[in-house]
Structures are given as C-alpha cells and as structure tokens.
Design an enzyme around this catalytic site. Structure first.
Site, PDB file in Angstrom:
ATOM      1  CG  ASP A  67      25.102  -2.404  24.202  1.00 54.92           C
ATOM      2  OD1 ASP A  67      26.105  -2.519  24.940  1.00 54.92           O
ATOM      3  OD2 ASP A  67      24.994  -3.001  23.130  1.00 54.92           O
ATOM      4  CG  ASN A 136      21.150  -9.641  14.231  1.00 53.42           C
ATOM      5  OD1 ASN A 136      22.094  -8.943  14.600  1.00 53.42           O
ATOM      6  ND2 ASN A 136      20.007  -9.677  14.876  1.00 53.42           N
TER       7      ASN A 136
HETATM    8  C1  GLP Z   1      26.007  -7.954  22.000  1.00 56.13           C
HETATM    9  C2  GLP Z   1      26.342  -6.485  22.092  1.00 56.13           C
HETATM   10  C3  GLP Z   1      26.983  -5.972  20.826  1.00 56.13           C
HETATM   11  C4  GLP Z   1      28.099  -6.887  20.383  1.00 56.13           C
HETATM   12  C5  GLP Z   1      27.527  -8.240  20.115  1.00 56.13           C
HETATM   13  C6  GLP Z   1      28.549  -9.223  19.585  1.00 56.13           C
HETATM   14  O1  GLP Z   1      24.778  -8.203  21.414  1.00 56.13           O
HETATM   15  N1  GLP Z   1      25.197  -5.706  22.414  1.00 56.13           N
HETATM   16  O2  GLP Z   1      27.465  -4.659  21.056  1.00 56.13           O
HETATM   17  O3  GLP Z   1      28.722  -6.373  19.248  1.00 56.13           O
HETATM   18  O4  GLP Z   1      27.002  -8.719  21.342  1.00 56.13           O
HETATM   19  O5  GLP Z   1      29.020 -10.047  20.585  1.00 56.13           O
HETATM   20  P1  GLP Z   1      30.198 -11.061  20.460  1.00 56.13           P
HETATM   21  O6  GLP Z   1      31.434 -10.239  20.434  1.00 56.13           O
HETATM   22  O7  GLP Z   1      30.090 -11.894  21.705  1.00 56.13           O
HETATM   23  O8  GLP Z   1      29.998 -11.829  19.197  1.00 56.13           O
END
Ligand code: GLP
Length: 251
Positions: A67, A136
């Site tokens: 993404d 979420n």
């Molecule tokens: C972002 C990304 C996700 C990722 C999520 C979790 O929103 N788009 O792909 O899984 O963060 O992030 P973290 O690992 O910082 O909790």
C-alpha cells in the site's frame, strides 16, 4: 491456520527472517508482497543482517508493496516507499527494477491500480505475502466495511487508522492522508502463501478476533481463515487472548 508463538517480538522477527531466507534459498525468484508499519521493522533489520552475512539473497526476488498514501511520492520520507528503502531495500542486494510500489502521486488511481494488478499477474502472482494487522483488523489498507474491494483500489482511511500511522507524520494524525492505495483483499488472498505477523499486547484482542472469531468483512483479517496456506507468527503478548487449546497447539 498454523500459529507459531515466540517468547518475544525479537524472536518472532528472527524466526520469520530465517523462514524468508530459507524460502529465498529454495525459490530465488520468490515474488513477495511486503507490509509497512512498526511491526515489520525488526523483521527487516534481521533480513538486512542475514543479507550482510550472505544468508539471505534478494538478487532474483521481486517485491510488491501492499500500500501507499495518496499524494506522497517516493522521495517523501513519510511515504511507505521511503520507509521500505530506509528499512530494507537500501541495505540488501536487490535491483530497483525488481521492486514494485504503488505510486501515491499517480494522476489516476484507477489506472495505477490496474497497472499494479497487471504487474502482479505478469510476475506469475504473489508466492508469499507478509502482512501486519491494523488494530481494527485491517490488512494493507483494507478497512472494516460491509463489503471489501477485491482488487487494488483507493481506500478511505478511518480516523483510527490515521492515528495508528501518525508516527510517520510527526505524531500528528491530522497530517496523515485521508486516502491510500492498497492491494485488495482478493489480491492478498490470491497469494500462494500468507504470513501474518503481530506482536505486542495491543494486538492481542484483534488477533483473537481474526483467528478465532467469525469470518466477517468487519474484521478483514478474519478472511485469512479462508486461505489454505496461512502462518500466523505471534509473540506471547499478541497471543495472550487465544484459547489455551490454540496456544498449546502452536509449536
Ligand atoms: C498500516 C499498514 C498496515 C499495517 C498496519 C499495522 O496501517 N497499512 O499494512 O499492518 O499499519 O501497523 P503497525 O505494525 O505499526 O501496528
């Protein structure tokens, strides 16, 4: 789903890095889907370490990032593209031409999304996609909703997701873009193998819902229950709310 529980986040990263290094030895031209977020930072550091020791060879691999924020270009340090270069790609033996990203500055997101899907198809599909999980239950930027987008698309981010990404924007969630390009849930589920990595107690509740709750588009990660080849890599904190039976079954 196979669940692997490690004693610490560091051990989970190391275990997954070793698994990836082995996969690259077995299949040098591995086509990978890769995530951003705080969770995979340790994994990427371990892969850099293995690559410097000559134990992880990325020279024939191909990668597709999951993404990207709309409006941010590759040179913007807040972009996921820049994150990946900083944490992994600048430090391993991979040619830029084998790294694929969604362009957050593309004029038409529809064309950009179609280009990405075409590139993934031309690469023969994703062999393995590594995922983090939003608190979420989002995967990539596939947010909880009454229906999910199958293909790469432009997603509207929930305030909660923007808050979770504020660390890339000087801590101010209002600076986090409202929209992002993301592989779709179908793109992710069509990978031949999936690894979900989650660490820390803040993820324990959503990990339980994703693994043991009903399959629902309200928890996009729960759709992984439908995939035939998923490994969930956790530390003991993220696994804390799983039933004893599930924790005991984990190697
Ligand atoms: C972002 C990304 C996700 C990722 C999520 C979790 O929103 N788009 O792909 O899984 O963060 O992030 P973290 O690992 O910082 O909790």
């Amino acid at each position: 789903m196979r669940i692997v529980i490690h004693a610490s986040a560091a051990a989970a990263s190391r275990g997954l890095a070793d698994f990836l290094a082995r996969s690259l030895r077995r299949t040098p031209a591995l086509v990978l889907g890769l995530p951003t977020g705080r969770t995979p930072i340790g994994l990427y550091a371990d892969l850099v370490h293995l690559s410097r020791q000559g134990r992880a060879d990325f020279s024939r691999a191909m990668t597709f990032n999951l993404d990207e924020f709309v409006g941010l270009g590759a040179r913007d340090p807040r972009s996921y593209h820049a994150f990946m270069r900083r944490n992994l790609f600048d430090h391993v033996n991979v040619a830029s031409s084998r790294l694929q990203f969604l362009n957050g500055r593309a004029r038409s997101w529809r064309r950009e999304a179609a280009r990405y899907e075409r590139l993934i198809a031309a690469a023969g599909g994703l062999d393995l996609v590594i995922l983090g999980i939003g608190d979420n239950g989002h995967l990539g930027f596939n947010e909880p909703a009454s229906s999910l987008e199958p293909h790469t698309h432009c997603a509207v981010l929930r305030p909660r997701t923007r808050r979770a990404n504020a660390w890339l924007f000087g801590g101010d969630w209002r600076r986090v873009p409202r929209r992002a390009l993301s592989m779709g849930i179908g793109t992710i589920l069509s990978a031949r193998g999936v690894v979900l990595l989650a660490t820390g107690s803040a993820k324990a509740a959503i990990v339980r819902r994703a693994i043991a709750g009903p399959v629902t588009t309200r928890v996009p990660a729960s759709l992984l229950q439908l995939h035939p080849n998923v490994v969930v890599v956790l530390d003991r904190h993220a696994a804390a709310r799983l039933s004893r039976r599930r924790r005991r079954a984990a190697p």
